[in-house]
Design an enzyme around this catalytic site. Structure first.
Site, mmCIF file in Angstrom:
data_model
loop_
_atom_site.group_PDB
_atom_site.id
_atom_site.type_symbol
_atom_site.label_atom_id
_atom_site.label_comp_id
_atom_site.label_asym_id
_atom_site.label_seq_id
_atom_site.Cartn_x
_atom_site.Cartn_y
_atom_site.Cartn_z
ATOM 1 N N LYS A 58 0.584 -1.127 0.044
ATOM 2 C CA LYS A 58 -0.127 0.114 0.085
ATOM 3 C C LYS A 58 0.843 1.360 -0.208
ATOM 4 C CE LYS A 58 -4.087 -2.338 2.314
ATOM 5 N NZ LYS A 58 -4.344 -3.198 3.547
ATOM 6 N N GLN A 102 -4.779 -1.324 9.238
ATOM 7 C CA GLN A 102 -4.617 -2.977 9.121
ATOM 8 C C GLN A 102 -5.145 -3.885 10.152
ATOM 9 O OE1 GLN A 102 -3.514 -3.304 5.831
ATOM 10 N NE2 GLN A 102 -4.345 -6.305 6.399
ATOM 11 N N ASP A 125 -11.415 2.822 4.522
ATOM 12 C CA ASP A 125 -11.534 1.538 4.034
ATOM 13 C C ASP A 125 -13.215 1.776 4.451
ATOM 14 O OD1 ASP A 125 -11.313 -0.939 2.748
ATOM 15 O OD2 ASP A 125 -9.771 -1.461 4.315
#
Ligand code: NDP
Length: 290
Positions: A58, A102, A125
């Site tokens: 990422k 994460q 997200d």
């Protein structure tokens, strides 16, 4: 001998590169204007090897397209209070537009508490309950979870018809399965969710014009699950005998499907490119509030 595949490959590598190229052009224009740049911060707690690979990918992708990014790593023993303090600081920092924690987090940390602590306007997200609610209500201001949003981009890139089609989503997690079904519903597909308690899984899946597998069981979906000509999307990432495999038995499924994603090179790169697109989306929203 394995017969040759007949399905059209939904190439996530190529499609994600096209998306990244267009983002790169937008970022180049911002740089040329001397405007502040979008910034993504990825937070990793612990030493899960798969997570380490993902966060590095990422950060590297952000760098490649000219987006600002920062990777914050903390040891496994980090307390929930310490992590919440980091998030509070990132929430306050006007130069940060996207925050991604994460997952999975270490077991002593409550995932929902952490996700809920992220400013919904920086929730890249789309997992904050507010954003999940916006997605549920079809509000376009919602930042959509990266993996299912990436799947939609891939289906659109290959003009796979969705309206009026039967879509079956295998898996009902908050991060993939549930939002995947909602996005397909928004495109007027008729959506069925399957999970570990679904009776006669192959028969339900055989109804699908679009079959999305997000289960985490290597090669669960075989040709027997597939309606001839269906679009088969394999979200699964599993390690089997040292090899990366999906939830779909590619060799047999490709004989029956009309479209199919490979693993690797299908949904994975779409997820990362969508994370970049989501950061730019949140940046644009932040700019329009000023
Ligand atoms: P979860 O473990 O959170 O969810 C798995 C889902 O699959 C659950 O709903 C579970 O049912 C269901 N399930 C498990 N076993 C079966 C079975 N035998 N038959 C039918 N349904 C079953 O996983 P995630 O949603 O987080 O991830 C799914 C997969 O996608 C994993 O392989 C993960 O690594 C991968 N992934 C890939 C990404 C990418 O970018 N390509 C991004 C995110 C995830 P129940 O609810 O009843 O337990």
């Amino acid at each position: 001998m394995t017969p040759s595949a007949t399905a059209t490959i939904l190439d996530g590598k190529l499609t994600s590169q096209n998306l990244l190229d267009s983002l790169s052009v937008e970022l180049g224009a911002l740089t040329a204007q001397g405007a502040p740049l979008p910034k993504l911060v990825v937070v990793l707690v612990g030493d899960d090897p798969a997570s380490q690979v993902y966060v590095n990918k990422k950060a590297k992708t952000a760098q490649k397209i000219g987006m600002l990014s920062q990777l914050l790593t903390y040891p496994q023993a980090t307390s929930q209070a310490e992590l919440l303090a980091v998030i509070a600081q990132l929430n306050q920092d006007a130069s940060v537009h996207g925050i991604l924690v994460q997952l999975p987090l270490p077991k002593h940390i409550n995932t929902l508490d952490v996700i809920t602590a992220i400013d919904p306007k920086k929730d890249v997200d789309g997992l904050h309950p507010l954003n999940m609610g916006l997605l549920m209500s079809g509000d376009p201001s919602a930042c959509k979870p990266c993996t299912p949003a990436g799947v939609m981009t891939l289906l659109n890139a290959y003009q796979v018809p969705l309206a009026g089609k039967n879509a079956v989503v295998l898996g009902r997690s908050n991060i993939v399965g549930k939002p995947m079904g909602l996005l397909l519903l928004q495109e007027n597909a008729t959506v069925t969710y399957c999970h570990s308690k679904t009776a006669d899984l192959p028969a339900v899946c055989r109804q699908a014009d679009i079959l999305v597998a997000a289960v985490g069981v290597p090669n669960l979906v075989t040709a027997d699950f597939i309606k001839p000509g269906a679009a088969v999307i394999d979200v699964g990432i599993n390690r089997l005998e040292g090899k990366l495999v999906g939830d779909v038995d590619f060799a047999s499924a490709a004989q029956k499907a009309g479209f199919i994603t490979p693993v690797p090179g299908g949904v994975g790169p779409m997820t990362i490119a969508t994370l970049m697109a989501n950061t730019l989306f949140l940046y644009r929203q932040a700019q329009s509030r000023h």
